[in-house]
Design an enzyme around this catalytic site. Sequence first.
Site, PDB file in Angstrom:
ATOM      1  N   CYS A 135     -60.405 -51.118 -40.652  1.00  0.00           N
ATOM      2  CA  CYS A 135     -59.037 -51.322 -41.144  1.00  0.00           C
ATOM      3  C   CYS A 135     -58.426 -52.652 -40.692  1.00  0.00           C
ATOM      4  CB  CYS A 135     -58.148 -50.162 -40.721  1.00  0.00           C
ATOM      5  SG  CYS A 135     -58.476 -49.580 -39.054  1.00  0.00           S
ATOM      6  N   GLN A 162     -52.686 -51.019 -32.794  1.00  0.00           N
ATOM      7  CA  GLN A 162     -53.144 -50.067 -33.812  1.00  0.00           C
ATOM      8  C   GLN A 162     -52.442 -48.713 -33.675  1.00  0.00           C
ATOM      9  OE1 GLN A 162     -57.496 -52.138 -33.560  1.00  0.00           O
ATOM     10  NE2 GLN A 162     -57.489 -50.176 -34.584  1.00  0.00           N
ATOM     11  N   ARG A 268     -54.569 -49.460 -28.866  1.00  0.00           N
ATOM     12  CA  ARG A 268     -53.852 -48.368 -29.532  1.00  0.00           C
ATOM     13  C   ARG A 268     -52.428 -48.340 -28.985  1.00  0.00           C
ATOM     14  NH1 ARG A 268     -55.876 -46.313 -33.781  1.00  0.00           N
ATOM     15  NH2 ARG A 268     -57.815 -45.667 -32.779  1.00  0.00           N
ATOM     16  N   HIS A 275     -51.059 -50.847 -38.892  1.00  0.00           N
ATOM     17  CA  HIS A 275     -51.572 -51.640 -37.773  1.00  0.00           C
ATOM     18  C   HIS A 275     -50.952 -53.038 -37.793  1.00  0.00           C
ATOM     19  CE1 HIS A 275     -54.285 -48.472 -37.011  1.00  0.00           C
ATOM     20  NE2 HIS A 275     -55.425 -48.991 -37.441  1.00  0.00           N
TER      21      HIS A 275
END
Length: 372
Positions: A135, A162, A268, A275
């Site tokens: 992604c 993310q 994260r 994101h």
Amino acid sequence: MLRVGFIGWRGMVGSVLMKRMQDSQDFKKLNAVFFSTSAVGGVAPDMGQKQKTLLDAYDIKALLNLDCIVTTQGGDYTNKVMPQLKDAGFKGFFVDASSALRVSDESILILDPINYSQIVNGIKSGTKIYSGSNCTVSLMLLAISGLLKHNLVEWVNSQTYQAASGAGANNMRELLSQCGVMHEVVAKDLQDKNPDILDIDRKVSAILHSKQLPTEYFGAPLAGNVLPWIDSGLDNGQTKEEWKGMVEANKILGFAPNTLKIDGNCVRVGSLRSHSQALTIKLKDGKASLDEIEDIIKSGNEWVRFVKNNKPDTLKYLTPVSVNGTLDIAVGRVRKLNLGDDYLSIFTVGDQLLWGAAEPIRRMINILVEYA
Ligand code: NAP
């Protein structure tokens, strides 16, 4: 009509794919069949298809009847069924959101605004496996496609932020549950107009360290925290998520491995969806002014939405919340770094469930409807 089997349709990527395909009336162009790994015989989602119950996603005979398998189920599923499909002589197309087959010589990575001709040539020359790319890689390439077309990029350092949903449906639920537990422990204190902020901090810290916080999926608190580790680790100190950047980007661009140098940290954070990435780009030629660079970035593709480098525009248009559920690739905070004229800084945000996962797959299905 192409007979297309869907596996993983109720997951995070699968749900977004279903919604996009419904909104775009894509189901009218194909004969859809739905499978499950957990609820065989249950009710299939109603997309106007004939078959109303869920078939077994591990039933190789049933899969052999398909012209195309679309899986958003995950790498374990692909690793399990692909060898069996090959042994059984499956001749159809395999379109996969997972990373399982991305680096295989037999696969093409799909991001058609960048590599449409690679995809179409692949279909014409008999390639059967089409993998969605990572992604952050897809979102980054779309964000800087103008700079790449002008051959301005020497290397890229990416720092990612993310969202929880990037790890799947259960992870998104876990983040929300963690937020709930955190709030509950100080809910009364927050009603107090003059609370002792250090007391609130102590209570929240205690709960973050306790076993009361659900951490089954992330393995650590994400609420009130950041997790600078995504996917497994490699011997060179990178995580696999970080490794994917250079490997997949070069494959999509049709370059020899390692031609375009890309590396950075994948982190994260507690956003729910979409994101973000901070990119430091070493330009091959730093002569272009910021106005020229703005025009080049805007010319990349129709989804790039350039955000002026000021606070109101940044807070309004360059955040996960502002792009959630849209196909926009927001690009802003564009400036030359104090390191020198060749060093460009960019912040970019995109919905990782759309351009980062479901949309390239949806478009690939349409390309197959046209060319297969
Ligand atoms: P996911 O949400 O965990 O869904 C995968 C499967 O998990 C579902 O199809 C479902 O299978 C099962 N599942 C178990 N509990 C569930 C629940 N509470 N809600 C919904 N489904 C549940 O995974 P995903 O994020 O969609 O990712 C699928 C693949 O796409 C992975 O390989 C991932 O790496 C890749 N990918 C994900 C993203 C992203 O942003 N999430 C982006 C790019 C690529 P059954 O119905 O058969 O039980």
